[in-house]
Design an enzyme around this catalytic site. Structure first.
Site, PDB file in Angstrom:
ATOM      1  N   CYS A 267       0.811  -1.223   0.000  1.00  0.00           N
ATOM      2  CA  CYS A 267       0.000   0.000   0.000  1.00  0.00           C
ATOM      3  C   CYS A 267       0.844   1.273   0.000  1.00  0.00           C
ATOM      4  O   CYS A 267       0.623   2.196  -0.798  1.00  0.00           O
ATOM      5  CB  CYS A 267      -0.987  -0.015   1.168  1.00  0.00           C
ATOM      6  N   HIS A 315      -2.647   1.133   6.940  1.00  0.00           N
ATOM      7  CA  HIS A 315      -3.013   1.078   5.523  1.00  0.00           C
ATOM      8  C   HIS A 315      -3.159   2.496   4.988  1.00  0.00           C
ATOM      9  O   HIS A 315      -3.478   3.429   5.737  1.00  0.00           O
ATOM     10  CB  HIS A 315      -4.315   0.303   5.326  1.00  0.00           C
ATOM     11  N   HIS A 327      -5.794   1.978  -4.242  1.00  0.00           N
ATOM     12  CA  HIS A 327      -4.896   1.411  -3.228  1.00  0.00           C
ATOM     13  C   HIS A 327      -4.498  -0.007  -3.594  1.00  0.00           C
ATOM     14  O   HIS A 327      -5.095  -0.640  -4.471  1.00  0.00           O
ATOM     15  CB  HIS A 327      -5.564   1.442  -1.844  1.00  0.00           C
TER      16      HIS A 327
END
Length: 352
Positions: A267, A315, A327
């Site tokens: 990510c 994240h 993402h």
């Protein structure tokens, strides 16, 4: 009397043989009672399995951040050690040159009976010659003093460089240990999650995916229902547009922990690479991006900004407008577009 004793003995033997020959009686007398059967473990619902899998991947994401940070610090310290090593080599070469100069001066002084060249003119009886060369003597004394001072300074710098190199080497080794531990944690969590997934039937896996999608949809709908997008008309800057173009061009590429492109990403590897392509270097991990980049209110969000998720900042994704973000989700998934509010938002940061 003897006949009665024999009869009694015979009856006793017959009874004993009867008892020994009876298996039911033998088991009753000698076998230990069986322990009660353990109650069967209740079977997990698919929702419980989904949450467990999601939790394992979340833990893997946290460990991935730790791995990435240790790797970044290892690179920095390795580069610093190389730089210091070069400085040490240059310093030693400089000391050799200074020592050679000092040796030449000492040899000249020895040839002149222990006196430097300028001192010979101080001892002359010719006043004009004395005046002509007095300044040269002063210059020679200053040069000698400067030479010794430079030699001492260079030796001091070498000592400092060596100490710094030792410190950086210690940090380097510590970060290598952190990397190894984080890697072990990541692989263990991913293996546990995949084991749970492998135990599901194909129909259950399909249902699991639908449940994940429904959970994301509910979260996104609830987020939009707050009116968060009303008045949100922030326009992307030129760099922001570049970053968004780069990130969306990676759609379909797989998530791989520790990866920062070009074939796969985690990510924070995706967001770092996207802003790097736009000419703006940013930190490597989602936690460092959250900690070090300027924060903005969600109502001021614009395309190119980074949305940080979960309380531990484990994240991150890039806002691309219209309530959506791009993402790299997790192992087993590809870079994709999702609702910006489909997960728990911690905050928003702006790289520029």
């Amino acid at each position: 009397m003897n006949r009665r004793r024999h009869a009694t003995t015979a009856i006793t033997v017959v009874c004993a043989l009867t008892v020994l020959a009876s298996p039911a009686l033998t088991l009753t007398a000698t076998a230990a009672p069986l322990p009660p059967a353990a109650p069967a473990a209740p079977e997990k619902t698919l929702e419980e399995v989904r949450r467990e899998i999601d939790g394992l991947y979340r833990q893997a994401a946290v460990a991935t951040d730790a791995y990435n940070l240790a790797e970044e610090q290892t690179k920095e310290q390795s580069a610093e050690i190389v730089k210091l090593a070069r400085m040490i080599v240059a310093g030693r070469e400089k000391i050799d040159r200074l020592k050679a100069q000092a040796g030449a001066a000492a040899r000249a002084q020895y040839r002149n009976g222990g006196l430097p060249d300028g001192a010979q003119f101080v001892l002359t009886d010719d006043p004009q010659l004395f005046l002509d060369h007095a300044g040269r003597l002063k210059q020679g004394q200053k040069a000698t003093s400067d030479l010794l001072g430079e030699l001492n300074r260079t030796q001091g710098e070498l000592t400092l460089y060596a100490k710094d190199a030792g410190t950086n080497w210690t940090k380097l080794e510590a970060n290598r240990v952190k990397q190894a531990k984080a890697k072990k944690d990541i692989e263990a969590k991913i293996a546990a999650a995949r084991k749970l997934e492998s135990e599901l039937e194909a129909e259950e896996l399909a249902r699991l995916l639908r449940m994940e999608e429904q959970e994301r949809y509910r979260a996104q709908t609830a987020w939009l229902d707050t009116g968060v997008l009303k008045g949100l008309d922030g326009k992307a800057t030129a760099r922001g547009k570049q970053a968004v173009r780069y990130a969306t061009a990676q759609i379909g590429k797989p998530y791989v922990w520790g990866a920062e492109g070009p074939g796969s990403f985690d990510c924070s590897g995706l967001t770092q690479s996207a802003w790097g392509a736009a000419g703006r270097p940013i930190p490597r991990t989602s936690q460092e991006q959250w900690r070090l980049l300027p924060r903005v209110d969600i109502k001021d969000m614009r395309p190119g900004d980074l949305i940080v998720y979960f309380k531990d900042a484990s994240h991150i994704g890039m806002y691309i407008g219209d309530g959506a973000m791009v993402h790299a989700p997790r192992p087993g998934r590809n870079v994709t577009i999702a609702g910006a509010g489909s997960m728990e938002i911690l905050g928003v940061v702006r790289p520029e």
